[in-house]
Scaffold this motif. Structure first.
Motif, PDB file in Angstrom:
ATOM      1  N   GLN C  72      10.380   3.569  -4.656  1.00 48.24           N
ATOM      2  CA  GLN C  72       9.788   2.973  -3.470  1.00 48.24           C
ATOM      3  C   GLN C  72       8.473   2.295  -3.820  1.00 48.24           C
ATOM      4  OE1 GLN C  72       9.403   6.241  -0.835  1.00 48.24           O
ATOM      5  NE2 GLN C  72      11.587   6.333  -0.418  1.00 48.24           N
ATOM      6  N   GLN C  73       8.190   1.254  -3.083  1.00 47.11           N
ATOM      7  CA  GLN C  73       6.894   0.582  -3.153  1.00 47.11           C
ATOM      8  C   GLN C  73       6.490   0.210  -4.570  1.00 47.11           C
ATOM      9  OE1 GLN C  73       4.055   2.860  -0.935  1.00 47.11           O
ATOM     10  NE2 GLN C  73       5.146   2.493   0.971  1.00 47.11           N
ATOM     11  N   GLU C  75       5.373  -2.233  -7.325  1.00 43.08           N
ATOM     12  CA  GLU C  75       4.619  -3.468  -7.194  1.00 43.08           C
ATOM     13  C   GLU C  75       5.336  -4.595  -7.932  1.00 43.08           C
ATOM     14  OE1 GLU C  75       0.420  -3.290  -7.715  1.00 43.08           O
ATOM     15  OE2 GLU C  75       0.373  -1.176  -7.129  1.00 43.08           O
ATOM     16  N   THR C  95       9.549  -3.459  -4.777  1.00 45.38           N
ATOM     17  CA  THR C  95      10.408  -2.908  -3.724  1.00 45.38           C
ATOM     18  C   THR C  95       9.561  -2.593  -2.514  1.00 45.38           C
ATOM     19  OG1 THR C  95      10.066  -0.681  -4.585  1.00 45.38           O
ATOM     20  CG2 THR C  95      12.037  -1.856  -5.338  1.00 45.38           C
ATOM     21  N   ASP C  96      10.240  -2.401  -1.381  1.00 48.00           N
ATOM     22  CA  ASP C  96       9.479  -2.099  -0.169  1.00 48.00           C
ATOM     23  C   ASP C  96       9.387  -0.582   0.038  1.00 48.00           C
ATOM     24  OD1 ASP C  96      11.917  -1.330   0.753  1.00 48.00           O
ATOM     25  OD2 ASP C  96      12.090  -2.908   2.265  1.00 48.00           O
ATOM     26  N   TRP C  97       8.940  -0.186   1.185  1.00 50.46           N
ATOM     27  CA  TRP C  97       8.666   1.234   1.443  1.00 50.46           C
ATOM     28  C   TRP C  97       9.929   2.077   1.444  1.00 50.46           C
ATOM     29  CZ3 TRP C  97       9.567   3.057   6.783  1.00 50.46           C
ATOM     30  CH2 TRP C  97      10.216   2.068   7.546  1.00 50.46           C
ATOM     31  N   GLY C 278       7.253  -4.635   7.162  1.00 49.83           N
ATOM     32  CA  GLY C 278       6.203  -4.377   6.182  1.00 49.83           C
ATOM     33  C   GLY C 278       4.829  -4.255   6.804  1.00 49.83           C
ATOM     34  N   VAL C 281       3.053  -0.926   7.141  1.00 49.31           N
ATOM     35  CA  VAL C 281       2.467  -0.320   5.947  1.00 49.31           C
ATOM     36  C   VAL C 281       1.768  -1.398   5.110  1.00 49.31           C
ATOM     37  CG1 VAL C 281       3.963   1.679   5.782  1.00 49.31           C
ATOM     38  CG2 VAL C 281       4.758  -0.505   4.909  1.00 49.31           C
ATOM     39  N   THR C 284      -0.628  -0.572   2.184  1.00 49.11           N
ATOM     40  CA  THR C 284      -0.091   0.008   0.947  1.00 49.11           C
ATOM     41  C   THR C 284       0.846  -0.942   0.216  1.00 49.11           C
ATOM     42  OG1 THR C 284       1.560   1.089   2.296  1.00 49.11           O
ATOM     43  CG2 THR C 284      -0.303   2.421   1.594  1.00 49.11           C
ATOM     44  N   THR C 285       1.669  -1.691   0.964  1.00 46.79           N
ATOM     45  CA  THR C 285       2.568  -2.624   0.290  1.00 46.79           C
ATOM     46  C   THR C 285       2.361  -4.048   0.815  1.00 46.79           C
ATOM     47  OG1 THR C 285       4.256  -2.092   1.900  1.00 46.79           O
ATOM     48  CG2 THR C 285       4.432  -1.007  -0.230  1.00 46.79           C
ATOM     49  N   ALA C 288       5.068  -6.815   0.223  1.00 53.84           N
ATOM     50  CA  ALA C 288       6.294  -6.825   1.014  1.00 53.84           C
ATOM     51  C   ALA C 288       6.138  -7.723   2.243  1.00 53.84           C
ATOM     52  CB  ALA C 288       6.649  -5.409   1.450  1.00 53.84           C
TER      53      ALA C 288
END
Lengths: 291, 372, 320
Positions: C72-73, C75, C95-97, C278, C281, C284-285, C288
């Motif tokens: 997950q997540q 970068e 990748t996303d969450w 996205g 979050v 954090t991401t 995304a």
């Protein structure tokens, strides 16, 4: 306006479901539902409801919000000030940069200045506001921690929403200003003015600008309406407690009286804006007489 | 002639377009004495208006540019002046009347404002003086109840009245020279005559020199002392007005004369249009520019360009740019009224025009913008 | 003989000089369009995006919906240059969450945009053209109805009207068909057809009394033939320009709706949906959200460049 009301009303009532049957885990008893329906007057046949609604509307009563247990007028009233504040700030920002930019790029047609400002204008009109907002948030909010991302109340809160909202409108106004300025300076009377030996500044300011700004001025009315009605994305994104966010929330919550009230208000704004155009035209252009 | 008011020498004005350089004015020279009147005649797009605008340095730049030549006005070269000096001349010493009075007045400013601004600028009048003078001027050009109407907007005037306003504006600072660019083309025939009379009378009264630019030889007939005929950026014939009408030399001038309807002609002569269109000024024909359309042409016309020269059997200051009319030419003794020229060549030209490929291949240059 | 030939050749050259060169409107327009660098770049971008959209199932590295729990997540790969350890060369854009591959999602998103750009605009064009031509050419009841419809639709802010329609129909069969795609078609079509119809009507009115139409009528051409052969080609230019701007308009509408959460249903990937998901979050991401934002921006810009280029090419006088 009547048609707007009719259509909104029909759409609202044609929609399946109501805000009260949303929670499948705790179904309300039929009795409760009936009582609620009676309370909001939605048990009557739809045409009758419409007549009642229109009657109330004429008295300035927009009904009760389904979800907030308060009159819609009051709910909207809370948001409308914020929305206008944001809209007018954005308008001021848009005008402040668009008109000088449009004039300069028309006067310097086909130079670097012109290309750059047209590029900015194209980007401003093309990139959707919410995408622009995201770019700004990631730069100023997340990376640099310069500005608060969400909320409302301080001037820092206003910077990004105003910028994003004003950028689109301003970019559009820049293109209009440039086009009408270009048209004006290509006119025969500009050549006449030059043939009189006037200084270039006098030619531009007295002869060209006055003509060029007529279409620009008349577009400000609709532009304001567009800013105010178009702020819902920005308001939702930056969590600004205005009418636009209210509208989006009402839609998500299926709060039909609020949706209707907001839509009607928006439509009213557009009507006013169009009226302003006619009046402005009459006032600015001596060729058109106000009837 | 000593003490010319205006001496134009070898003027070249060009427009730099994406498709090439348009030689709109290509080596024009002429003089004008104080108080003298001159007509410049030619088809549209032949460089008349560009010549006039060049005199006031009003060529839009870019794309236009005066690339060569000199314009000596009152002893000073207009082309060497800085912008301030040129502005001091515009409207003050040289004034211009434009073709379309509908578009040449600013629609959002009152008539008075548009006249007073020049008065305040050049004659340093204050507002009240300027307004007083404006009333006089409007009276002079025959606008009824001038005092009442001076604060009207242009759209409240008819076309003829607006052109009178333009004339008033041109006269406002007592210029030494007025350039009138097709001043009557946009007007009704009856109004045309009135405006021309007015212009003529006022020029005489104020001893103002003027240059009348028109495509209509009929218009200049009674108006100016001399006439220059222009074709494709060049002067092709110069003469006194009487001489030009009595004894025209250049076949192009003949063509222009044949296309004027005349009521006083004894026998029924046909109106004969000049076949074809003026040449592309990006790539003009190498020889005589009129040759492709000329019914008297010979091979030499296509090969070498003739100079503007004196004509053997005409008055001394009558010049033409034509091989046929120069010393020993084949047109020297021809009577243009009787001989229409070689009809076979006319047919040939017509056929050639008809046979033109309907559409050139992609990549060819598009038609050049007709210069002003 | 030799001289005769050269004279003949020269004659031809001279003659083309006599009559100014003319070329057809369309060829001229194409010529101007091709010379417009921004428009050419825009076309190239659009072609590229269309190819990706068409071949997304073949070229996308992963299933856009597949969640990769442990990854997950992630970068994006270039985060390495900034010292990030948490990247994976197998996931170029990260990748996303939920651990879904962003590159694949972006690729699949372009399919939705392509469809949104084409289908509603086709519907709008079909309705707008037929109603507009009828209203303009025949007039009468159709014309009156069109004017009423225009009054109504123009009274709403465009986007709000679409939102209203889409929101209303949510939860119905229509509203839920194809993850909400169908109702977006409907919304865009309902709001936009009047504009096209009005434009067509105005154009038809201005063309229909011109001499060549009279001439066609005089030689006995029927109304159908006149409309097809004589009127339609003459009103095509403004319609093409309108379409060129309607396509990105429709794409924008979809992304706004999806962003607000009332458009395409997640998890179906569209750029708007990706931004919407996205955004929660964001801190954090951010990639995304930023990557789909950049995609939208590029595609919309490309369309604007092409639209501007087309308008300049077809109507050299207008400069807005």
């Amino acid at each position: 306006m009547f048609f707007v009301a009719l259509i909104t009303f029909t759409l609202a009532h044609a929609a399946p479901g109501s805000p009260f049957d949303r929670n499948p885990n705790r179904p309300l008893s039929q009795e409760t539902l009936d009582r609620i329906n009676r309370y909001y007057g939605v048990d009557k046949p739809i045409p009758e409801q419409f007549v009642i609604y229109m009657g109330n509307l004429l008295r300035g009563d927009l009904g009760l919000s389904f979800t907030r247990q308060r009159p819609v007028v009051e709910v909207i009233g809370q948001g409308i000030g914020t929305t206008f504040q944001l809209g007018l700030a954005a308008l001021a920002f848009a005008l402040a940069f668009s008109i000088p930019l449009g004039i300069v790029s028309a006067l310097k047609q086909n130079t670097i200045v012109d290309y750059l400002s047209m590029l900015v204008a194209t980007i401003g009109t093309t990139i959707p506001a919410f995408v622009m907002a995201i770019f700004l948030i990631s730069i100023f909010g997340v990376s640099l921690h310069l500005l608060p991302i969400v909320g409302w109340g301080t001037w820092q809160n206003m910077v990004m929403p105003t910028f994003v909202l004003g950028l689109g409108a301003g970019a559009f106004l820049t293109r209009i200003t440039r086009a009408s300025m270009l048209e004006a300076i290509g006119q025969d009377y500009i050549r006449t003015a030059r043939s009189k030996g006037l200084h270039e500044r006098a030619v531009i300011v007295r002869h060209a600008l006055k003509n060029a700004l007529i279409p620009v001025a008349t577009i400000i009315g609709p532009a304001t309406a567009a800013l105010i009605t178009g702020s819902f994305i920005i308001e939702s994104l930056f969590n600004v407690p205005g009418m636009g966010r209210l509208y989006v929330i009402s839609i998500l919550q299926r709060d039909y009286p609020t949706i209707m009230g907001t839509t009607l208000l928006y439509a009213l704004l557009i009507v006013i804006a169009n009226l302003t155009v006619d009046i402005l035209y009459g006032a600015l252009d001596p060729r058109i007489k106000v009837r | 002639m000593a003490g010319q008011l205006l001496e134009v020498h070898d003027l070249h004005t060009q427009f730099f377009t994406r498709d090439g350089v348009v030689h709109a004015v290509d080596g024009v020279s002429f003089e004008l004495a104080a108080g003298e009147t001159l007509g410049i005649v030619g088809e549209s797009g032949c460089g008349k208006s560009v010549t006039a605008l060049s005199l006031m340095r009003l060529i839009p730049q870019p794309p236009g540019k005066i690339v060569q030549g000199s314009i000596i006005f009152d002893g000073a070269d207009v082309l060497k002046m800085d912008d301030d000096e040129v502005r001091g001349i515009r409207g003050n010493n040289i004034a211009m009347i434009f073709q379309d009075p509908m578009t040449s007045l600013n629609p959002v400013l009152t008539i008075s404002r548009q006249i007073t601004e020049a008065l305040e600028l050049h004659l340093k009048m204050d507002k009240a003086e300027a307004r007083k003078r404006t009333v006089e001027l409007l009276d002079l050009v025959g606008i009824p109840s001038a005092k009442k109407r001076m604060d009207d907007y242009p759209h409240q005037f008819s076309g003829g009245m607006r052109q009178r306003v333009m004339i008033a504006m041109a006269l406002s600072c007592n210029p030494k020279l007025i350039l009138a660019d097709e001043p009557t083309t946009a007007l009704d025939v009856t109004i045309q005559a009135q405006i021309l009379e007015l212009l003529k009378g006022l020029a005489k009264e104020f001893r103002t020199a003027f240059i009348l630019i028109t495509h209509d030889l009929g218009v200049v007939a009674g108006m100016t002392q001399r006439i220059h005929v222009m074709y494709a950026g060049k002067i092709v014939e110069k003469a006194d007005t009487g001489e030009l009408f009595a004894n025209p030399k250049m076949p192009y001038t003949w063509g222009l004369l044949r296309s004027i309807p005349r009521l006083d002609e004894r026998r029924k002569s046909k109106l004969l249009p000049i076949e074809g269109l003026p040449p592309d000024l990006i790539a003009p024909p190498p020889g005589c520019r009129f040759e492709p359309r000329c019914q008297y042409r010979r091979d030499i016309c296509r090969e070498k360009e003739p100079a503007l020269e004196h004509i053997p059997n005409a008055k001394p200051d009558h010049e033409a740019r034509c091989w046929g009319t120069q010393q020993g030419g084949w047109l020297v003794d021809i009577d243009w009224r009787k001989e229409v020229g070689d009809t076979r060549i006319i047919e040939e030209i017509k056929q050639e025009v008809a046979q033109l490929p309907p559409e050139p291949k992609a990549g060819d240059v598009p038609p050049p913008p007709t210069a002003l | 003989m030799v001289t005769a030939v050269t004279t003949q050749q020269r004659r031809v050259a001279d003659v083309t000089v006599i009559a100014r060169k003319q070329r057809s409107l369309w060829r001229d327009a194409l010529y101007r369009l091709v010379r417009n660098r921004a428009a050419v770049v825009g076309l190239a971008v659009i072609a590229f995006a269309a190819l990706i959209a068409i071949f997304a199932p073949l070229i996308a590295p992963y299933d856009p919906l597949a969640q990769n729990g442990p990854k997950q997540q992630l970068e994006p790969i270039w985060a390495r240059f900034f010292g990030s350890e948490y990247t994976d060369p197998a996931y170029v854009f990260g990748t996303d969450w939920l651990g879904r591959d962003i590159l694949s999602r972006l690729m699949y998103s372009s399919r939705v945009s392509l469809v949104i750009g084409l289908v509603p605009v086709t519907i709008v064009l079909a309705i707008g053209l037929s109603v507009g031509m009828l209203a303009g050419y025949v007039g009468g009841v159709v014309d009156d109805l069109l004017m009423r419809a225009t009054d109504v639709v123009y009274a709403f802010p465009d986007l709000l009207f679409v939102i209203l329609i889409v929101a209303t129909l949510r939860g119905t069969v229509l509203g839920d068909a194809y993850d909400g795609l169908l109702v977006i078609f409907v919304g865009i079509a309902v709001v936009n057809w009047v504009g096209v119809a009005r434009l067509v009507r105005g154009q038809v009115l201005s063309v229909k009394n011109r001499d060549f139409v009279e001439a066609a009528r005089a030689i006995g051409a029927g109304p159908g033939r006149i409309m097809r052969r004589h009127i339609f080609p003459n009103i095509l230019a403004p319609i093409i320009v309108t379409v060129a701007f309607a396509i990105p308009g429709a794409m924008l509408t979809e992304s706004v709706l999806s962003f607000l959460g009332i458009g395409i249903r997640p998890p179906t990937p569209t750029w708007g949906v990706m931004i919407n998901e996205g955004f929660v979050v964001f801190s954090t991401t951010p990639w995304a959200v930023l990557l789909p934002s950049i995609c939208i921006s590029i595609v919309l810009l490309a369309f604007t460049f092409v639209g501007d280029g087309l308008r300049d090419a077809l109507d050299p006088r207008s400069k807005v």
